[in-house]
Design a protein around this motif. Structure first.
Motif, PDB file in Angstrom:
ATOM      1  N   ILE A 157      18.738  30.086  -5.139  1.00  0.00           N
ATOM      2  CA  ILE A 157      19.803  30.926  -4.583  1.00  0.00           C
ATOM      3  C   ILE A 157      19.565  31.157  -3.094  1.00  0.00           C
ATOM      4  O   ILE A 157      20.499  31.122  -2.289  1.00  0.00           O
ATOM      5  CB  ILE A 157      19.914  32.254  -5.365  1.00  0.00           C
ATOM      6  CG1 ILE A 157      20.416  31.961  -6.786  1.00  0.00           C
ATOM      7  CG2 ILE A 157      20.803  33.249  -4.648  1.00  0.00           C
ATOM      8  CD1 ILE A 157      20.303  33.131  -7.733  1.00  0.00           C
ATOM      9  N   ARG A 158      18.307  31.364  -2.715  1.00  0.00           N
ATOM     10  CA  ARG A 158      17.989  31.524  -1.291  1.00  0.00           C
ATOM     11  C   ARG A 158      18.346  30.252  -0.514  1.00  0.00           C
ATOM     12  O   ARG A 158      18.905  30.322   0.583  1.00  0.00           O
ATOM     13  CB  ARG A 158      16.504  31.849  -1.122  1.00  0.00           C
ATOM     14  CG  ARG A 158      16.120  32.101   0.326  1.00  0.00           C
ATOM     15  CD  ARG A 158      14.691  32.454   0.463  1.00  0.00           C
ATOM     16  NE  ARG A 158      13.877  31.284   0.165  1.00  0.00           N
ATOM     17  CZ  ARG A 158      12.562  31.266   0.182  1.00  0.00           C
ATOM     18  NH1 ARG A 158      11.895  32.368   0.443  1.00  0.00           N
ATOM     19  NH2 ARG A 158      11.896  30.173  -0.084  1.00  0.00           N
ATOM     20  N   ALA A 159      18.051  29.093  -1.090  1.00  0.00           N
ATOM     21  CA  ALA A 159      18.395  27.821  -0.436  1.00  0.00           C
ATOM     22  C   ALA A 159      19.911  27.653  -0.324  1.00  0.00           C
ATOM     23  O   ALA A 159      20.401  27.065   0.648  1.00  0.00           O
ATOM     24  CB  ALA A 159      17.786  26.655  -1.206  1.00  0.00           C
ATOM     25  N   LEU A 160      20.646  28.172  -1.296  1.00  0.00           N
ATOM     26  CA  LEU A 160      22.109  28.086  -1.240  1.00  0.00           C
ATOM     27  C   LEU A 160      22.662  28.872  -0.054  1.00  0.00           C
ATOM     28  O   LEU A 160      23.674  28.494   0.528  1.00  0.00           O
ATOM     29  CB  LEU A 160      22.723  28.597  -2.540  1.00  0.00           C
ATOM     30  CG  LEU A 160      22.512  27.719  -3.773  1.00  0.00           C
ATOM     31  CD1 LEU A 160      23.001  28.437  -5.023  1.00  0.00           C
ATOM     32  CD2 LEU A 160      23.213  26.385  -3.612  1.00  0.00           C
ATOM     33  N   ARG A 161      22.023  29.974   0.307  1.00  0.00           N
ATOM     34  CA  ARG A 161      22.460  30.759   1.480  1.00  0.00           C
ATOM     35  C   ARG A 161      22.374  29.912   2.738  1.00  0.00           C
ATOM     36  O   ARG A 161      23.244  29.935   3.585  1.00  0.00           O
ATOM     37  CB  ARG A 161      21.601  32.021   1.612  1.00  0.00           C
ATOM     38  CG  ARG A 161      21.701  32.744   2.955  1.00  0.00           C
ATOM     39  CD  ARG A 161      23.117  33.134   3.281  1.00  0.00           C
ATOM     40  NE  ARG A 161      23.242  33.794   4.556  1.00  0.00           N
ATOM     41  CZ  ARG A 161      23.595  33.201   5.692  1.00  0.00           C
ATOM     42  NH1 ARG A 161      23.837  31.913   5.723  1.00  0.00           N
ATOM     43  NH2 ARG A 161      23.712  33.882   6.795  1.00  0.00           N
ATOM     44  N   TRP A 162      21.319  29.121   2.850  1.00  0.00           N
ATOM     45  CA  TRP A 162      21.139  28.284   4.031  1.00  0.00           C
ATOM     46  C   TRP A 162      22.069  27.077   4.001  1.00  0.00           C
ATOM     47  O   TRP A 162      22.477  26.572   5.034  1.00  0.00           O
ATOM     48  CB  TRP A 162      19.685  27.845   4.148  1.00  0.00           C
ATOM     49  CG  TRP A 162      18.796  28.993   4.487  1.00  0.00           C
ATOM     50  CD1 TRP A 162      18.204  29.857   3.606  1.00  0.00           C
ATOM     51  CD2 TRP A 162      18.442  29.446   5.781  1.00  0.00           C
ATOM     52  NE1 TRP A 162      17.504  30.812   4.287  1.00  0.00           N
ATOM     53  CE2 TRP A 162      17.622  30.575   5.625  1.00  0.00           C
ATOM     54  CE3 TRP A 162      18.729  29.000   7.062  1.00  0.00           C
ATOM     55  CZ2 TRP A 162      17.099  31.266   6.704  1.00  0.00           C
ATOM     56  CZ3 TRP A 162      18.198  29.681   8.138  1.00  0.00           C
ATOM     57  CH2 TRP A 162      17.390  30.806   7.956  1.00  0.00           C
ATOM     58  N   GLU A 163      22.393  26.620   2.808  1.00  0.00           N
ATOM     59  CA  GLU A 163      23.253  25.439   2.682  1.00  0.00           C
ATOM     60  C   GLU A 163      24.735  25.781   2.842  1.00  0.00           C
ATOM     61  O   GLU A 163      25.466  25.102   3.550  1.00  0.00           O
ATOM     62  CB  GLU A 163      23.020  24.786   1.319  1.00  0.00           C
ATOM     63  CG  GLU A 163      23.808  23.521   1.095  1.00  0.00           C
ATOM     64  CD  GLU A 163      23.521  22.890  -0.251  1.00  0.00           C
ATOM     65  OE1 GLU A 163      24.337  22.064  -0.680  1.00  0.00           O
ATOM     66  OE2 GLU A 163      22.501  23.228  -0.885  1.00  0.00           O
ATOM     67  N   TYR A 164      25.195  26.841   2.163  1.00  0.00           N
ATOM     68  CA  TYR A 164      26.625  27.165   2.144  1.00  0.00           C
ATOM     69  C   TYR A 164      27.022  28.281   3.097  1.00  0.00           C
ATOM     70  O   TYR A 164      28.200  28.499   3.331  1.00  0.00           O
ATOM     71  CB  TYR A 164      27.058  27.573   0.728  1.00  0.00           C
ATOM     72  CG  TYR A 164      27.091  26.425  -0.235  1.00  0.00           C
ATOM     73  CD1 TYR A 164      28.169  25.555  -0.270  1.00  0.00           C
ATOM     74  CD2 TYR A 164      26.045  26.206  -1.117  1.00  0.00           C
ATOM     75  CE1 TYR A 164      28.205  24.496  -1.149  1.00  0.00           C
ATOM     76  CE2 TYR A 164      26.072  25.148  -2.004  1.00  0.00           C
ATOM     77  CZ  TYR A 164      27.148  24.305  -2.021  1.00  0.00           C
ATOM     78  OH  TYR A 164      27.178  23.251  -2.886  1.00  0.00           O
ATOM     79  N   GLY A 165      26.090  29.040   3.593  1.00  0.00           N
ATOM     80  CA  GLY A 165      26.424  30.168   4.448  1.00  0.00           C
ATOM     81  C   GLY A 165      26.484  31.451   3.644  1.00  0.00           C
ATOM     82  O   GLY A 165      25.963  31.546   2.534  1.00  0.00           O
ATOM     83  N   SER A 166      27.146  32.457   4.194  1.00  0.00           N
ATOM     84  CA  SER A 166      27.132  33.782   3.577  1.00  0.00           C
ATOM     85  C   SER A 166      28.108  33.932   2.413  1.00  0.00           C
ATOM     86  O   SER A 166      28.045  34.914   1.684  1.00  0.00           O
ATOM     87  CB  SER A 166      27.422  34.848   4.627  1.00  0.00           C
ATOM     88  OG  SER A 166      28.692  34.618   5.197  1.00  0.00           O
ATOM     89  N   VAL A 167      29.001  32.959   2.222  1.00  0.00           N
ATOM     90  CA  VAL A 167      29.949  33.023   1.107  1.00  0.00           C
ATOM     91  C   VAL A 167      29.735  31.804   0.219  1.00  0.00           C
ATOM     92  O   VAL A 167      29.904  30.672   0.658  1.00  0.00           O
ATOM     93  CB  VAL A 167      31.409  33.069   1.612  1.00  0.00           C
ATOM     94  CG1 VAL A 167      32.373  33.105   0.450  1.00  0.00           C
ATOM     95  CG2 VAL A 167      31.617  34.260   2.529  1.00  0.00           C
ATOM     96  N   LEU A 168      29.363  32.065  -1.021  1.00  0.00           N
ATOM     97  CA  LEU A 168      29.132  30.975  -1.965  1.00  0.00           C
ATOM     98  C   LEU A 168      30.432  30.594  -2.662  1.00  0.00           C
ATOM     99  O   LEU A 168      31.277  31.456  -2.934  1.00  0.00           O
ATOM    100  CB  LEU A 168      28.115  31.402  -3.029  1.00  0.00           C
ATOM    101  CG  LEU A 168      26.693  31.621  -2.550  1.00  0.00           C
ATOM    102  CD1 LEU A 168      25.824  32.121  -3.699  1.00  0.00           C
ATOM    103  CD2 LEU A 168      26.111  30.362  -1.962  1.00  0.00           C
ATOM    104  N   PRO A 169      30.599  29.321  -2.981  1.00  0.00           N
ATOM    105  CA  PRO A 169      31.783  28.912  -3.757  1.00  0.00           C
ATOM    106  C   PRO A 169      31.794  29.594  -5.129  1.00  0.00           C
ATOM    107  O   PRO A 169      30.746  29.929  -5.689  1.00  0.00           O
ATOM    108  CB  PRO A 169      31.600  27.399  -3.913  1.00  0.00           C
ATOM    109  CG  PRO A 169      30.626  27.006  -2.871  1.00  0.00           C
ATOM    110  CD  PRO A 169      29.764  28.194  -2.600  1.00  0.00           C
TER     111      PRO A 169
END
Length: 195
Positions: A86-98
């Motif tokens: 989930i932390r890696a998703l913040r760096w990949e997608y930004g502050s808004v997750l799909p």
């Protein structure tokens, strides 16, 4: 067999390679915790009997205790690995997750993501001067230290670290150090010319 539910959670994460986040298995986690509670209660009863002289129960108590520790390690590994993803998703997608990713997260994970997002934003605002520093902008290191830029408006003289001054006039193009230009690019004085 004891511990299969907890190991199943870890196996599922292992199969989801590439940082993919599989759906949160609340039921599997609940079953593993229920199994741990049952093992603990049986151990408590057998410990009372072992204290009264039944030494044949000691090996069974130790086995159950090892199962408890194994379940605990598996559950912690499952939860920790999900948080890392989930932390890696913040760096990949930004502050808004799909929505498709948020659908696979538990309510606690969504809350953790929001707190992590706010913490990261606070840190980025605290470093880098007045405007802050966007750490998510260039995750991969640049291939070159110098970039070609075009002036969008008159700026005046611009001094580089080696003491050289460059006159930044509207529509002029220059080859400047990347790190010196980034703030002017954010301010709209320069634009990066992609080659």
């Amino acid at each position: 067999m004891a511990g299969e539910r907890a190991v199943g959670l870890v196996r599922e994460l292992h199969r989801a390679a590439g940082g993919h986040l599989p759906p949160f298995r609340a039921e599997g986690l609940r079953q593993a915790l229920e199994e741990m509670r049952a093992l603990y209660e049986r151990n408590q009863a057998d410990v009372s009997e072992a204290k009264s002289g039944r030494t044949d129960l000691i090996f069974l108590i130790r086995f159950r205790h090892c199962c408890l520790l194994r379940n605990q390690r598996c559950i912690l590994a499952y939860l920790y690995d999900r948080l890392l993803r989930i932390r890696a998703l913040r760096w990949e997608y930004g502050s808004v997750l799909p929505n498709t990713i948020q659908f696979h997260m538990s309510a606690e994970e969504v809350e953790w993501f929001n707190r992590y997002k706010k913490s990261l934003a606070t840190y980025m605002r605290s470093v880098g001067g007045e405007e802050g520093l966007d750490l998510t902008q260039d995750i991969k290191p640049p291939k070159t230290l110098y970039i070609e830029v075009r002036c969008l408006r008159d700026y005046g003289e611009f001094e580089i670290d080696d003491g050289t001054t460059v006159l930044l006039k509207k529509n002029s193009q220059h080859f400047l150090p990347r790190w010196k230009c980034e703030q002017l690019i954010r301010q709209g004085v320069l634009e990066h010319i992609l080659s």
